[in-house]
Design a protein around this motif. Structure first.
Motif, PDB file in Angstrom:
ATOM      1  N   THR A   8       0.855  -1.187   0.000  1.00  9.78           N
ATOM      2  CA  THR A   8       0.000   0.000   0.000  1.00  9.78           C
ATOM      3  C   THR A   8       0.893   1.240   0.000  1.00  9.78           C
ATOM      4  N   ARG A   9       0.260   2.383  -0.121  1.00  9.39           N
ATOM      5  CA  ARG A   9       1.063   3.623  -0.087  1.00  9.39           C
ATOM      6  C   ARG A   9       0.224   4.767   0.450  1.00  9.39           C
ATOM      7  N   PHE A  10       0.947   5.764   0.943  1.00 11.51           N
ATOM      8  CA  PHE A  10       0.336   7.033   1.296  1.00 11.51           C
ATOM      9  C   PHE A  10       1.066   8.044   0.415  1.00 11.51           C
ATOM     10  N   ALA A  11       0.297   8.877  -0.292  1.00  7.94           N
ATOM     11  CA  ALA A  11       0.927   9.723  -1.319  1.00  7.94           C
ATOM     12  C   ALA A  11       0.483  11.182  -1.209  1.00  7.94           C
ATOM     13  N   PRO A  12       0.836  11.838  -0.132  1.00  9.86           N
ATOM     14  CA  PRO A  12       0.394  13.230   0.036  1.00  9.86           C
ATOM     15  C   PRO A  12       1.173  14.205  -0.846  1.00  9.86           C
ATOM     16  N   LEU A  37       5.936  11.279  -2.056  1.00 10.11           N
ATOM     17  CA  LEU A  37       5.616  12.713  -2.004  1.00 10.11           C
ATOM     18  C   LEU A  37       5.262  13.178  -3.414  1.00 10.11           C
ATOM     19  N   GLU A  38       4.031  13.596  -3.594  1.00 11.00           N
ATOM     20  CA  GLU A  38       3.557  14.014  -4.915  1.00 11.00           C
ATOM     21  C   GLU A  38       3.760  15.525  -5.029  1.00 11.00           C
ATOM     22  N   ASP A  39       4.985  15.886  -5.382  1.00  8.47           N
ATOM     23  CA  ASP A  39       5.412  17.289  -5.287  1.00  8.47           C
ATOM     24  C   ASP A  39       5.784  17.889  -6.636  1.00  8.47           C
ATOM     25  N   THR A  78      -5.429   2.786  -1.303  1.00  6.75           N
ATOM     26  CA  THR A  78      -6.475   3.268  -0.399  1.00  6.75           C
ATOM     27  C   THR A  78      -6.398   4.792  -0.444  1.00  6.75           C
ATOM     28  N   ARG A  79      -7.506   5.435  -0.724  1.00  7.95           N
ATOM     29  CA  ARG A  79      -7.506   6.901  -0.782  1.00  7.95           C
ATOM     30  C   ARG A  79      -8.936   7.401  -0.654  1.00  7.95           C
ATOM     31  N   GLY A  80      -9.081   8.720  -0.501  1.00  2.00           N
ATOM     32  CA  GLY A  80     -10.392   9.304  -0.247  1.00  2.00           C
ATOM     33  C   GLY A  80     -11.349   9.149  -1.418  1.00  2.00           C
TER      34      GLY A  80
HETATM   35  N1  GLU Z   1      -1.406  13.423  -3.811  1.00  2.00           N
HETATM   36  C1  GLU Z   1      -2.832  13.277  -3.705  1.00  2.00           C
HETATM   37  C2  GLU Z   1      -3.354  14.177  -2.619  1.00  2.00           C
HETATM   38  O1  GLU Z   1      -2.592  14.592  -1.756  1.00  2.00           O
HETATM   39  C3  GLU Z   1      -3.255  11.859  -3.370  1.00  2.00           C
HETATM   40  C4  GLU Z   1      -3.118  10.981  -4.515  1.00  2.00           C
HETATM   41  C5  GLU Z   1      -3.578   9.550  -4.362  1.00  2.00           C
HETATM   42  O2  GLU Z   1      -3.703   9.041  -3.229  1.00  2.00           O
HETATM   43  O3  GLU Z   1      -3.752   8.934  -5.381  1.00  2.00           O
HETATM   44  O4  GLU Z   1      -4.527  14.464  -2.622  1.00  2.00           O
END
Ligand code: GLU
Length: 280
Positions: A9-13, A45-47, A209-211
């Motif tokens: 899994t990942r968390f990608a803020p 990190l999605e930067d 997993t994401r919103g």
């Molecule tokens: N980087 C995106 C955000 O912070 C999340 C991307 C994702 O979980 O796919 O809203």
């Protein structure tokens, strides 16, 4: 024989501000899922947006996650360090004639929208209708442009698509929902959609997993995965945490940050307890 894939899994803020409880909720979901399965939990990190992302926020994300006890595995992937990789992916789609240049400004798009719905901005296709001569003329005049995916053409190539939503099962993908998304912005040579699909595959993410605010994007991502020959992970879109007025937590509305809680002397256990209570 097919090798069993490690659940990952990942968390990608995006480091555009400090994390709040909504982020902690999302991070915990990904972290707990990986830990329960003896799998891997990765941090990305999605930067790519250099005007909005700040190194201070990136550092704070790492600090906040450590404070909460959500340790990640391996190196943190920092998207801004990989722009050349995304350009290579973009060029593959360009070579197949799946992209077109878009010269529209944000306000032009908002004005031209026939039926804005559910907060999703659907591009009305203005620049798709430009002739080759018009495109050449605008490009030659130095006008900046984004590159968009021609979804109609892309779907013709892939045929019907679907993805697996963990709680409800198979979902037919309708990439037309978001329409001709931007794959390279006018100011950055890539976009969220392109990077996330590339990185999820590269990092071997088996479960995203994401919103639920990103559910429409998942329909688009399923299409991009197919176009690029990448596996589609299993998805779990979770509810968004709301404030006391039933409004989604957001940094722009001053949702209390994890950092502020920590500096105010709250302990991580109490914060995590709030998350458990919010989840019901
Ligand atoms: N980087 C995106 C955000 O912070 C999340 C991307 C994702 O979980 O796919 O809203």
């Amino acid at each position: 024989m097919v090798a069993a894939m490690t659940l990952t899994t990942r968390f990608a803020p995006s480091p555009t501000g400090y994390l709040h409880l909504g982020h902690a909720f999302s991070a915990r979901m990904a972290w707990a899922k990986a830990r329960a399965a003896g799998g891997r939990f990765l941090l990305r990190l999605e930067d790519i947006d250099s005007t909005r992302c700040k190194p201070d926020y990136a550092d704070a994300i790492l600090e906040d996650l450590r404070w909460l006890g959500f340790g990640w595995d391996g190196e943190v992937r920092v998207q801004s360090a990989h722009l050349a990789e995304y350009t290579a992916v973009l060029n593959r789609l360009e070579d197949r004639g799946l992209l077109y240049p878009c010269f529209c400004s944000r306000s032009e798009i908002m004005q031209a929208q026939a039926a804005p719905h559910s907060g999703e901005v659907m591009y009305p296709g203005t620049c798709k209708a430009l002739s080759a001569a018009e495109r050449a003329e605008r490009t030659a005049s130095g006008r900046k442009y984004a590159r968009r995916l021609d979804v109609t053409k892309a779907v013709r190539e892939t045929g019907a698509l679907r993805f697996f939503e963990e709680s409800t099962g198979w979902v037919d993908a309708v990439p037309q929902r978001l329409g001709d998304v931007v794959l390279a912005r006018s100011d950055v040579p890539t976009s969220y959609h392109l990077c996330v699909v590339h990185d999820d595959a590269l990092q071997g993410i088996t479960h995203v997993t994401r919103g639920e605010d990103l559910l429409a994007a998942t329909h688009t991502h399923t299409l991009l995965q197919k176009l690029l020959g990448l596996a589609t992970p299993v998805y779990a879109h979770h509810k968004l945490l709301m404030d006391d007025n039933g409004k989604r937590l957001a940094k722009r509305d001053g949702a209390p940050t994890l950092r502020a809680m920590r500096l105010a002397g709250e302990d991580a256990v109490t914060v995590l307890k709030q998350l458990t209570e919010s989840a019901v």
